[in-house]
Design an enzyme around this catalytic site. Structure first.
Site, PDB file in Angstrom:
ATOM      1  N   THR A 220       0.833  -1.208   0.000  1.00 16.61           N
ATOM      2  CA  THR A 220       0.000   0.000   0.000  1.00 16.61           C
ATOM      3  C   THR A 220       0.863   1.252   0.000  1.00 16.61           C
ATOM      4  OG1 THR A 220      -1.646  -1.206   1.283  1.00 16.61           O
ATOM      5  CG2 THR A 220      -1.887   1.171   1.181  1.00 16.61           C
TER       6      THR A 220
ATOM      7  N   TYR B 108     -13.756  -4.761   0.138  1.00 16.20           N
ATOM      8  CA  TYR B 108     -14.935  -4.181  -0.528  1.00 16.20           C
ATOM      9  C   TYR B 108     -16.115  -5.140  -0.645  1.00 16.20           C
ATOM     10  CZ  TYR B 108     -17.805  -1.458  -3.728  1.00 16.20           C
ATOM     11  OH  TYR B 108     -18.845  -0.780  -4.299  1.00 16.20           O
TER      12      TYR B 108
ATOM     13  N   TYR C  10      -2.430 -10.178   4.985  1.00 16.32           N
ATOM     14  CA  TYR C  10      -2.492  -8.771   5.375  1.00 16.32           C
ATOM     15  C   TYR C  10      -3.881  -8.504   5.951  1.00 16.32           C
ATOM     16  CZ  TYR C  10      -1.708  -3.688   4.845  1.00 16.32           C
ATOM     17  OH  TYR C  10      -1.544  -2.336   5.052  1.00 16.32           O
TER      18      TYR C  10
ATOM     19  N   ARG D 207      -9.220  -0.912   6.189  1.00 23.92           N
ATOM     20  CA  ARG D 207      -9.150  -0.722   4.744  1.00 23.92           C
ATOM     21  C   ARG D 207     -10.044  -1.711   3.992  1.00 23.92           C
ATOM     22  NH1 ARG D 207      -5.176   2.530   2.474  1.00 23.92           N
ATOM     23  NH2 ARG D 207      -3.437   3.151   3.827  1.00 23.92           N
TER      24      ARG D 207
ATOM     25  N   LYS E 224       0.544  -9.911   8.502  1.00 28.18           N
ATOM     26  CA  LYS E 224       0.783  -8.500   8.799  1.00 28.18           C
ATOM     27  C   LYS E 224      -0.477  -8.025   9.504  1.00 28.18           C
ATOM     28  CE  LYS E 224       1.673  -3.903   6.973  1.00 28.18           C
ATOM     29  NZ  LYS E 224       1.763  -3.012   5.780  1.00 28.18           N
TER      30      LYS E 224
ATOM     31  N   ILE F 105       6.326  -4.837   9.706  1.00 24.85           N
ATOM     32  CA  ILE F 105       6.388  -4.219   8.381  1.00 24.85           C
ATOM     33  C   ILE F 105       5.944  -2.775   8.589  1.00 24.85           C
ATOM     34  CG2 ILE F 105       5.462  -4.192   6.037  1.00 24.85           C
ATOM     35  CD1 ILE F 105       5.014  -7.199   6.265  1.00 24.85           C
TER      36      ILE F 105
END
Length: 297
Positions: A45, A108, A134, A139, A162, A205
């Site tokens: 990202t 989404y 992730y 998000r 992550k 990270i």
């Protein structure tokens, strides 16, 4: 396969005209590895990967893979979308020099938790490299329970997570308390790195490490070495910088600071991101200066 230490998700530098700046990317990759990073993350990202062309993505991988080869460091690359078939296709096309794929929870579409598990089961079976899941619900729009995270952790070829949930909540504590020994958790929220390490995360990270890789690498080393008081103090010292660098959408302030320091040719970001405001940049630069004045150790 455990992945410990600091992995830096590199920004993608652009010229003032908005073109890829490969020389600046190469210099940044070498700098963070020389400053103590364990490895690199390409096309995350922070790299504005969604705004890059296929040719630009290939150039980024080439530069990062070459830097990692020179330092004997592992390379992780972002791969995956919100659909299973397209994610499998991306994983099949990975450069053979990539050691693991950072694959986001489907965003989404907001599948069920069972659907997320099945998504990763198919991806892990198809992938030629280990997967790092992730998990970033603010998000993706898909929150996962500790039970579901545990089910994913037990899928063969899932190497780690992550973990970027925006805080230390009950789910995080329960998940880390029952983590398989061969799966690692890497802190993904820069502000919560220290508490996640205290709970058992094996590394991180961190976008902020584009600016200051050395102190973030020291923080992780201190926790693993049992230097608790030093780790606690260092974590506190990094808080102002972390907050300043995330005062606006990532990586806008990061790029503004790097440009102000002359490390990249411009602070350019691609729409829909807008450049950081001057006041945000000034605050972050002041934090960088104060951090450099603090004694180490």
């Amino acid at each position: 396969m455990l992945r410990t230490g600091l992995y830096v998700p590199l920004i993608t530098p652009f010229t003032a005209a908005g073109e890829l700046a490969p020389d600046a990317l190469e210099a940044l990759a070498h700098a963070v590895l020389a400053d103590g990073a364990t490895g690199l993350v390409a096309l995350g990202t922070t790299a504005e990967a969604a705004a890059l062309t296929p040719e630009e993505r290939g150039t980024v991988i080439e530069i990062c893979a070459s830097a990692c080869a020179e330092f004997g460091a592992p390379l992780i690359a972002g791969a995956g979308t919100n659909t299973t078939a397209a994610s499998i296709e991306q994983l099949a096309g990975l450069d053979p020099r990539i050691g693991a794929a950072l694959t986001v929870v489907p965003y989404y579409t907001r599948p069920s938790e069972d659907g997320v598990v099945e998504h990763f089961r198919l991806l892990a079976a198809a992938a030629s490299v280990p997967l790092i899941v992730y998990n970033i619900p603010y998000r993706t729009g898909r929150t996962l329970s500790a039970e579901t995270l545990g089910r994913i952790a037990r899928i063969p070829n899932i190497a780690g997570f992550k973990h970027s949930t925006g805080g230390i909540d009950e789910t995080t504590i329960a998940f880390l308390a029952d983590l398989p020994s061969d799966v690692s958790v890497l802190a993904g929220d820069d502000l919560f790195t220290a508490p996640l390490l205290a709970l058992g995360a094996s590394g991180a990270i961190l976008a902020c490490a584009n600016i200051a890789a050395s102190p973030y690498a020291d923080l992780i080393t201190a926790w693993h070495a049992g230097s608790i008081e030093h780790a606690r103090q260092l974590g506190h010292r990094l808080v102002p910088l972390t907050r300043a660098l995330f005062a606006e959408p990532n990586p806008t302030v990061l790029k503004a600071v790097l440009a102000a320091e002359g490390r990249i040719p411009s602070p350019h970001v691609r729409l829909p991101l807008l450049p950081a405001r001057p006041e945000s940049t000034a605050t972050a630069l002041a934090c960088v200066d104060r951090l450099r004045l603090l004694p180490r150790g």
